[in-house]
Design a protein around this motif. Structure first.
Motif, PDB file in Angstrom:
ATOM      1  N   GLN A  93      47.037 -43.049  90.809  1.00 15.55           N
ATOM      2  CA  GLN A  93      47.677 -43.548  89.642  1.00 15.55           C
ATOM      3  C   GLN A  93      46.866 -42.761  88.401  1.00 15.55           C
ATOM      4  N   LYS A  94      45.534 -42.701  88.425  1.00 11.89           N
ATOM      5  CA  LYS A  94      44.783 -41.905  87.348  1.00 11.89           C
ATOM      6  C   LYS A  94      45.211 -40.404  87.222  1.00 11.89           C
ATOM      7  N   LEU A  95      45.262 -39.797  88.380  1.00  6.49           N
ATOM      8  CA  LEU A  95      45.598 -38.425  88.465  1.00  6.49           C
ATOM      9  C   LEU A  95      47.141 -38.116  87.921  1.00  6.49           C
ATOM     10  N   ASP A 129      33.393 -40.974  90.422  1.00  8.19           N
ATOM     11  CA  ASP A 129      32.356 -41.172  91.146  1.00  8.19           C
ATOM     12  C   ASP A 129      31.656 -42.565  90.531  1.00  8.19           C
ATOM     13  N   ASP A 130      31.513 -42.713  89.303  1.00 12.17           N
ATOM     14  CA  ASP A 130      31.312 -43.915  88.978  1.00 12.17           C
ATOM     15  C   ASP A 130      32.220 -45.068  88.614  1.00 12.17           C
ATOM     16  N   GLU A 131      33.575 -44.955  88.770  1.00 11.32           N
ATOM     17  CA  GLU A 131      34.590 -45.722  88.897  1.00 11.32           C
ATOM     18  C   GLU A 131      34.910 -46.437  90.089  1.00 11.32           C
ATOM     19  N   LEU A 132      35.179 -45.824  91.038  1.00 13.42           N
ATOM     20  CA  LEU A 132      35.624 -46.130  92.132  1.00 13.42           C
ATOM     21  C   LEU A 132      34.544 -46.058  93.409  1.00 13.42           C
ATOM     22  N   VAL A 133      33.851 -47.390  93.755  1.00 15.36           N
ATOM     23  CA  VAL A 133      32.681 -47.110  94.470  1.00 15.36           C
ATOM     24  C   VAL A 133      33.065 -47.610  95.844  1.00 15.36           C
ATOM     25  N   TYR A 134      32.573 -46.961  96.794  1.00 19.19           N
ATOM     26  CA  TYR A 134      32.881 -47.196  98.148  1.00 19.19           C
ATOM     27  C   TYR A 134      31.916 -48.586  98.699  1.00 19.19           C
ATOM     28  N   GLU A 135      32.704 -49.684  99.221  1.00 16.70           N
ATOM     29  CA  GLU A 135      32.255 -50.718  99.608  1.00 16.70           C
ATOM     30  C   GLU A 135      32.316 -50.770 101.160  1.00 16.70           C
ATOM     31  N   GLY A 163      32.524 -44.696 105.698  1.00 13.22           N
ATOM     32  CA  GLY A 163      33.812 -44.094 105.837  1.00 13.22           C
ATOM     33  C   GLY A 163      34.335 -43.773 104.284  1.00 13.22           C
ATOM     34  N   PRO A 164      35.513 -43.691 104.128  1.00 10.90           N
ATOM     35  CA  PRO A 164      36.233 -43.068 102.873  1.00 10.90           C
ATOM     36  C   PRO A 164      36.457 -44.318 101.943  1.00 10.90           C
ATOM     37  N   LEU A 165      36.705 -44.423 100.826  1.00  6.42           N
ATOM     38  CA  LEU A 165      37.480 -45.269 100.149  1.00  6.42           C
ATOM     39  C   LEU A 165      38.402 -45.786 100.748  1.00  6.42           C
ATOM     40  N   ASN A 166      38.885 -47.216 100.384  1.00  4.78           N
ATOM     41  CA  ASN A 166      39.777 -47.846 101.060  1.00  4.78           C
ATOM     42  C   ASN A 166      41.229 -47.505 100.306  1.00  4.78           C
ATOM     43  N   LEU A 167      42.591 -48.341 100.852  1.00  2.00           N
ATOM     44  CA  LEU A 167      43.699 -47.732 100.387  1.00  2.00           C
ATOM     45  C   LEU A 167      43.991 -47.933  98.798  1.00  2.00           C
ATOM     46  N   ALA A 168      43.383 -49.267  98.401  1.00  2.00           N
ATOM     47  CA  ALA A 168      43.543 -49.837  96.982  1.00  2.00           C
ATOM     48  C   ALA A 168      42.590 -48.620  96.112  1.00  2.00           C
ATOM     49  N   MET A 169      41.575 -48.465  96.639  1.00  2.00           N
ATOM     50  CA  MET A 169      40.897 -47.228  95.736  1.00  2.00           C
ATOM     51  C   MET A 169      41.563 -45.987  95.441  1.00  2.00           C
ATOM     52  N   LEU A 170      42.106 -45.650  96.886  1.00  2.00           N
ATOM     53  CA  LEU A 170      42.992 -44.239  96.932  1.00  2.00           C
ATOM     54  C   LEU A 170      44.109 -44.404  95.820  1.00  2.00           C
ATOM     55  N   TYR A 171      44.778 -45.299  95.905  1.00  2.00           N
ATOM     56  CA  TYR A 171      46.007 -45.862  94.839  1.00  2.00           C
ATOM     57  C   TYR A 171      45.651 -45.774  93.519  1.00  2.00           C
TER      58      TYR A 171
END
Length: 99
Positions: free
Chosen positions: A67-69, A42-48, A55-63
């Protein structure tokens, strides 16, 4: 933290005994233990947003999330050799939506 029956909104097990997704209703964040690791993005990947969308996070954020998971799953596999149980819990705390 509050009573668990009031905090836990919903939970799902994605990989048996290893990966869980939970939604919490609390202002505090759960603490990891020797057997369970809690994390959130929630604090790292912020929706722009684009204009006024939500909408949802973009594909770069999903990637980045994947990677983190993956890294956490690999570490938990190694750690499970030394400990009886290593569970990874991705948690989400919804933010009230105000118009």
């Amino acid at each position: 933290m509050e009573d668990s029956s009031e905090v836990l909104v919903c939970a799902a097990e994605y990989i048996k005994d290893r990966l869980y997704f939970v939604t919490l209703r609390t202002s505090g964040r759960p603490r990891s233990t020797a057997n369970t690791h809690y994390f959130t993005i929630d604090d790292e990947l912020v929706y722009e947003n684009f204009y006024a969308d939500f909408g949802p996070l973009n594909l770069a954020m999903l990637y980045r999330y994947c990677q983190k998971l993956n890294k956490k799953l690999k570490v938990s596999t190694v750690a499970s050799c030394y400990y009886s149980f290593i569970g990874i819990v991705y948690y989400y705390i919804p933010v009230p939506f105000f118009l």
